[in-house]
Design a protein around this motif. Structure first.
Motif, PDB file in Angstrom:
ATOM      1  N   GLU A 215     -17.771  47.617-125.655  1.00 40.23           N
ATOM      2  CA  GLU A 215     -16.622  48.288-125.042  1.00 40.23           C
ATOM      3  C   GLU A 215     -16.969  48.806-123.650  1.00 40.23           C
ATOM      4  O   GLU A 215     -16.147  48.742-122.725  1.00 40.23           O
ATOM      5  CB  GLU A 215     -16.152  49.442-125.926  1.00 40.23           C
ATOM      6  N   ALA A 216     -18.194  49.303-123.495  1.00 40.34           N
ATOM      7  CA  ALA A 216     -18.637  49.797-122.191  1.00 40.34           C
ATOM      8  C   ALA A 216     -18.709  48.658-121.178  1.00 40.34           C
ATOM      9  O   ALA A 216     -18.320  48.826-120.015  1.00 40.34           O
ATOM     10  CB  ALA A 216     -20.001  50.477-122.315  1.00 40.34           C
ATOM     11  N   LEU A 217     -19.182  47.499-121.625  1.00 41.45           N
ATOM     12  CA  LEU A 217     -19.230  46.350-120.723  1.00 41.45           C
ATOM     13  C   LEU A 217     -17.826  45.928-120.288  1.00 41.45           C
ATOM     14  O   LEU A 217     -17.604  45.585-119.123  1.00 41.45           O
ATOM     15  CB  LEU A 217     -19.942  45.174-121.396  1.00 41.45           C
ATOM     16  N   ARG A 218     -16.896  45.959-121.222  1.00 40.95           N
ATOM     17  CA  ARG A 218     -15.523  45.596-120.861  1.00 40.95           C
ATOM     18  C   ARG A 218     -14.951  46.576-119.834  1.00 40.95           C
ATOM     19  O   ARG A 218     -14.261  46.175-118.887  1.00 40.95           O
ATOM     20  CB  ARG A 218     -14.643  45.548-122.112  1.00 40.95           C
ATOM     21  N   ALA A 219     -15.240  47.859-120.012  1.00 39.43           N
ATOM     22  CA  ALA A 219     -14.764  48.862-119.050  1.00 39.43           C
ATOM     23  C   ALA A 219     -15.423  48.656-117.691  1.00 39.43           C
ATOM     24  O   ALA A 219     -14.786  48.835-116.646  1.00 39.43           O
ATOM     25  CB  ALA A 219     -15.051  50.266-119.578  1.00 39.43           C
ATOM     26  N   LEU A 220     -16.701  48.283-117.710  1.00 40.65           N
ATOM     27  CA  LEU A 220     -17.425  48.025-116.462  1.00 40.65           C
ATOM     28  C   LEU A 220     -16.762  46.906-115.672  1.00 40.65           C
ATOM     29  O   LEU A 220     -16.476  47.051-114.481  1.00 40.65           O
ATOM     30  CB  LEU A 220     -18.878  47.654-116.784  1.00 40.65           C
ATOM     31  N   TYR A 221     -16.509  45.783-116.330  1.00 43.47           N
ATOM     32  CA  TYR A 221     -15.926  44.631-115.642  1.00 43.47           C
ATOM     33  C   TYR A 221     -14.448  44.825-115.324  1.00 43.47           C
ATOM     34  O   TYR A 221     -13.910  44.154-114.433  1.00 43.47           O
ATOM     35  CB  TYR A 221     -16.137  43.358-116.458  1.00 43.47           C
ATOM     36  N   ALA A 222     -13.816  45.760-116.022  1.00 44.76           N
ATOM     37  CA  ALA A 222     -12.412  46.066-115.718  1.00 44.76           C
ATOM     38  C   ALA A 222     -12.295  47.068-114.577  1.00 44.76           C
ATOM     39  O   ALA A 222     -11.195  47.324-114.082  1.00 44.76           O
ATOM     40  CB  ALA A 222     -11.719  46.615-116.960  1.00 44.76           C
ATOM     41  N   GLY A 223     -13.431  47.638-114.167  1.00 46.97           N
ATOM     42  CA  GLY A 223     -13.410  48.612-113.081  1.00 46.97           C
ATOM     43  C   GLY A 223     -12.882  49.967-113.504  1.00 46.97           C
ATOM     44  O   GLY A 223     -12.436  50.758-112.666  1.00 46.97           O
ATOM     45  N   ASN A 224     -12.945  50.270-114.805  1.00 46.18           N
ATOM     46  CA  ASN A 224     -12.428  51.541-115.335  1.00 46.18           C
ATOM     47  C   ASN A 224     -13.582  52.544-115.407  1.00 46.18           C
ATOM     48  O   ASN A 224     -14.262  52.655-116.431  1.00 46.18           O
ATOM     49  CB  ASN A 224     -11.800  51.313-116.708  1.00 46.18           C
ATOM     50  N   ARG A 225     -13.771  53.284-114.329  1.00 41.08           N
ATOM     51  CA  ARG A 225     -14.900  54.205-114.234  1.00 41.08           C
ATOM     52  C   ARG A 225     -14.860  55.286-115.322  1.00 41.08           C
ATOM     53  O   ARG A 225     -15.863  55.536-115.987  1.00 41.08           O
ATOM     54  CB  ARG A 225     -14.919  54.871-112.854  1.00 41.08           C
ATOM     55  N   ASP A 226     -13.720  55.951-115.490  1.00 38.78           N
ATOM     56  CA  ASP A 226     -13.624  57.056-116.442  1.00 38.78           C
ATOM     57  C   ASP A 226     -13.925  56.591-117.859  1.00 38.78           C
ATOM     58  O   ASP A 226     -14.651  57.257-118.609  1.00 38.78           O
ATOM     59  CB  ASP A 226     -12.239  57.699-116.382  1.00 38.78           C
ATOM     60  N   ARG A 227     -13.355  55.457-118.240  1.00 38.73           N
ATOM     61  CA  ARG A 227     -13.592  54.914-119.578  1.00 38.73           C
ATOM     62  C   ARG A 227     -15.052  54.523-119.747  1.00 38.73           C
ATOM     63  O   ARG A 227     -15.655  54.793-120.797  1.00 38.73           O
ATOM     64  CB  ARG A 227     -12.695  53.695-119.795  1.00 38.73           C
ATOM     65  N   PHE A 228     -15.631  53.937-118.735  1.00 39.60           N
ATOM     66  CA  PHE A 228     -17.037  53.513-118.776  1.00 39.60           C
ATOM     67  C   PHE A 228     -17.953  54.716-118.979  1.00 39.60           C
ATOM     68  O   PHE A 228     -18.814  54.717-119.868  1.00 39.60           O
ATOM     69  CB  PHE A 228     -17.380  52.790-117.477  1.00 39.60           C
ATOM     70  N   TYR A 229     -17.757  55.752-118.173  1.00 42.46           N
ATOM     71  CA  TYR A 229     -18.591  56.952-118.297  1.00 42.46           C
ATOM     72  C   TYR A 229     -18.415  57.621-119.656  1.00 42.46           C
ATOM     73  O   TYR A 229     -19.365  58.147-120.235  1.00 42.46           O
ATOM     74  CB  TYR A 229     -18.250  57.945-117.189  1.00 42.46           C
ATOM     75  N   GLN A 230     -17.186  57.616-120.167  1.00 40.20           N
ATOM     76  CA  GLN A 230     -16.919  58.218-121.471  1.00 40.20           C
ATOM     77  C   GLN A 230     -17.676  57.485-122.575  1.00 40.20           C
ATOM     78  O   GLN A 230     -18.260  58.107-123.478  1.00 40.20           O
ATOM     79  CB  GLN A 230     -15.411  58.181-121.769  1.00 40.20           C
ATOM     80  N   LEU A 231     -17.701  56.164-122.510  1.00 41.87           N
ATOM     81  CA  LEU A 231     -18.320  55.357-123.553  1.00 41.87           C
ATOM     82  C   LEU A 231     -19.843  55.475-123.574  1.00 41.87           C
ATOM     83  O   LEU A 231     -20.461  55.361-124.634  1.00 41.87           O
ATOM     84  CB  LEU A 231     -17.921  53.889-123.377  1.00 41.87           C
ATOM     85  N   ILE A 232     -20.444  55.708-122.415  1.00 40.45           N
ATOM     86  CA  ILE A 232     -21.911  55.778-122.375  1.00 40.45           C
ATOM     87  C   ILE A 232     -22.431  57.215-122.367  1.00 40.45           C
ATOM     88  O   ILE A 232     -23.639  57.441-122.280  1.00 40.45           O
ATOM     89  CB  ILE A 232     -22.476  55.028-121.148  1.00 40.45           C
ATOM     90  N   ASP A 233     -21.550  58.180-122.476  1.00 40.43           N
ATOM     91  CA  ASP A 233     -21.930  59.585-122.311  1.00 40.43           C
ATOM     92  C   ASP A 233     -22.964  60.051-123.333  1.00 40.43           C
ATOM     93  O   ASP A 233     -23.817  60.890-123.024  1.00 40.43           O
ATOM     94  CB  ASP A 233     -20.688  60.474-122.399  1.00 40.43           C
TER      95      ASP A 233
END
Length: 203
Positions: free
Chosen positions: A162-180
């Motif tokens: 899910e974090a990789l998908r957020a990364l490639y989608a350019g969704n910073r907030d979602r990415f940071y939330q997933l790896i927190d």
């Protein structure tokens, strides 16, 4: 090339902890002088530019390890130098080097009709393409570096895909939330690598 190889920025990890950062030469010397054999066996060193691991032969004393690294850099430099043409055509003193360009007749006709001629027009087209592609290149490089590091160090972490998908989608907030909740050393390094993955194109 020797300087580029030994001075590339990298980060060393033992488990989830970052234990050294800096030039490859510095990191290699630091870990060799401070870690025991068991820790070195679990050591991973990553290129900060690409996110890919770097293999180092740690056998012997620190001086021997650094000498092998230097020798490897020298061999790489020699190989690159042998690929360079022995004769440079153009106006090297002005930074102008001649090269071959293959185009269809209609392309040459159009280039020759432009103000300044073919060479000036080609240089302008290349510069414009470089400027317009800079944003995409920076984003893509950050995504790839983050992907390589995440795959190596966080592949079994929760919500990795899910974090990789957020990364490639350019969704910073979602990415940071997933790896927190990930290991702090790994999480913080991922954030550093991914910083340019979320830059906005300048208008």
């Amino acid at each position: 090339m020797q300087t580029e190889l030994t001075q590339i920025s990298c980060t060393a990890f033992v488990g989830g902890e970052s234990i050294a950062k800096g030039s490859l030469q510095h990191v290699v010397a630091t870990v060799k002088d401070t870690l025991d054999d068991e820790e070195i066996a679990r050591l991973l060193i990553f290129n900060d530019l690409t996110g890919k691991p770097i293999d180092i032969d740690f056998r012997g004393k620190t001086a021997e390890v650094l000498q092998r690294l230097s020798d490897l850099a020298g061999h790489t430099a020699d190989a690159e130098e042998s690929k360079q043409p022995s004769r440079r055509v153009g106006r090297p003193k002005l930074g102008v080097v001649s090269g071959e360009v293959t185009l269809l007749p209609r392309h040459w006709d159009w280039l020759k009709s432009q103000p300044g001629g073919a060479s000036v027009t080609l240089r302008k087209l290349v510069d414009e393409a470089r400027r317009s592609g800079k944003y995409e290149s920076e984003v893509r490089a950050a995504q790839e570096a983050s992907y390589h590091f995440m795959t190596a160090m966080a592949g079994d972490f929760p919500q990795h895909e899910e974090a990789l998908r957020a990364l490639y989608a350019g969704n910073r907030d979602r990415f940071y939330q997933l790896i927190d909740d990930w290991a702090p050393g790994i999480r913080d390094h991922i954030k550093t690598l991914a910083e340019n993955a979320f830059i906005k194109e300048e208008t």
